[in-house]
Design a protein around this motif. Structure first.
Motif, mmCIF file in Angstrom:
data_model
loop_
_atom_site.group_PDB
_atom_site.id
_atom_site.type_symbol
_atom_site.label_atom_id
_atom_site.label_comp_id
_atom_site.label_asym_id
_atom_site.label_seq_id
_atom_site.Cartn_x
_atom_site.Cartn_y
_atom_site.Cartn_z
ATOM 1 N N TRP A 1 0.826 -1.202 0.000
ATOM 2 C CA TRP A 1 0.000 0.000 0.000
ATOM 3 C C TRP A 1 0.868 1.263 0.000
ATOM 4 C CZ3 TRP A 1 -0.665 3.045 4.667
ATOM 5 C CH2 TRP A 1 -1.547 4.096 4.506
ATOM 6 N N LEU A 2 1.878 1.307 0.864
ATOM 7 C CA LEU A 2 2.755 2.477 0.911
ATOM 8 C C LEU A 2 3.532 2.643 -0.389
ATOM 9 C CD1 LEU A 2 4.129 2.282 4.566
ATOM 10 C CD2 LEU A 2 2.503 3.933 3.626
ATOM 11 N N VAL B 1 1.114 4.177 -2.959
ATOM 12 C CA VAL B 1 0.891 5.605 -2.682
ATOM 13 C C VAL B 1 2.138 6.417 -3.026
ATOM 14 C CG1 VAL B 1 0.472 7.284 -0.846
ATOM 15 C CG2 VAL B 1 -0.913 5.217 -0.978
ATOM 16 N N TRP C 1 2.400 9.389 -5.824
ATOM 17 C CA TRP C 1 2.835 10.760 -5.510
ATOM 18 C C TRP C 1 4.035 11.166 -6.354
ATOM 19 C CZ3 TRP C 1 2.553 12.396 0.316
ATOM 20 C CH2 TRP C 1 1.218 12.499 0.687
ATOM 21 N N CYS D 1 -2.723 14.875 -5.352
ATOM 22 C CA CYS D 1 -2.050 14.409 -4.126
ATOM 23 C C CYS D 1 -3.042 14.319 -2.972
ATOM 24 C CB CYS D 1 -0.900 15.336 -3.763
ATOM 25 S SG CYS D 1 0.540 15.152 -4.808
ATOM 26 N N VAL E 1 -5.131 11.167 -3.449
ATOM 27 C CA VAL E 1 -4.374 9.964 -3.082
ATOM 28 C C VAL E 1 -4.205 9.884 -1.570
ATOM 29 C CG1 VAL E 1 -2.131 8.821 -3.306
ATOM 30 C CG2 VAL E 1 -3.231 9.790 -5.309
ATOM 31 N N LEU E 2 -4.103 11.015 -0.909
ATOM 32 C CA LEU E 2 -3.980 11.020 0.548
ATOM 33 C C LEU E 2 -5.289 10.588 1.210
ATOM 34 C CD1 LEU E 2 -2.261 11.787 3.065
ATOM 35 C CD2 LEU E 2 -3.280 14.045 2.904
ATOM 36 N N PRO F 1 -6.319 6.357 -0.433
ATOM 37 C CA PRO F 1 -5.009 5.887 -0.889
ATOM 38 C C PRO F 1 -5.045 4.873 -2.028
ATOM 39 C CG PRO F 1 -5.128 5.856 1.494
ATOM 40 C CD PRO F 1 -6.491 6.177 0.993
ATOM 41 N N ALA G 1 -4.917 6.322 -5.918
ATOM 42 C CA ALA G 1 -3.709 5.982 -6.675
ATOM 43 C C ALA G 1 -4.066 5.225 -7.949
ATOM 44 C CB ALA G 1 -2.766 5.157 -5.813
#
Length: 80
Positions: free
Chosen positions: A24-25, A28, A32, A50, A53-54, A57, A61
């Motif tokens: 997941w990270l 993201v 970004w 952004c 996406v924040l 997530p 994305a």
């Protein structure tokens, strides 16, 4: 009747969660980086992407990777 608890089962769940969070990270972060490296003339839209996406997530994305504007200038330069 004895009920034995498998000691590796909690470890497997922990490893699965860690793997999911890392993926997941990564998704993201890739979104970004892609957003911020996109067309510099449209900084206002980069802020909103952004933020999307924040706030969302995974969905945000994925939407970015499907709907992002294609930069044909860099594609033409890299092919020649």
């Amino acid at each position: 009747m004895s009920t034995e608890v498998n000691p590796t089962l909690p470890l497997a769940f922990d490893l699965a969660w860690i793997g999911a969070v890392v993926l997941w990270l990564g998704l993201v972060a890739a979104a970004w980086v892609s957003i911020l490296r996109s067309n510099k003339a449209r900084r206002g839209s980069a802020f909103w992407w952004c933020l999307l996406v924040l706030l969302m997530p995974i969905t945000g994305a994925l939407i970015w990777f499907v709907a992002r504007p294609r930069n044909f200038d860099t594609d033409q330069r890299s092919s020649s």
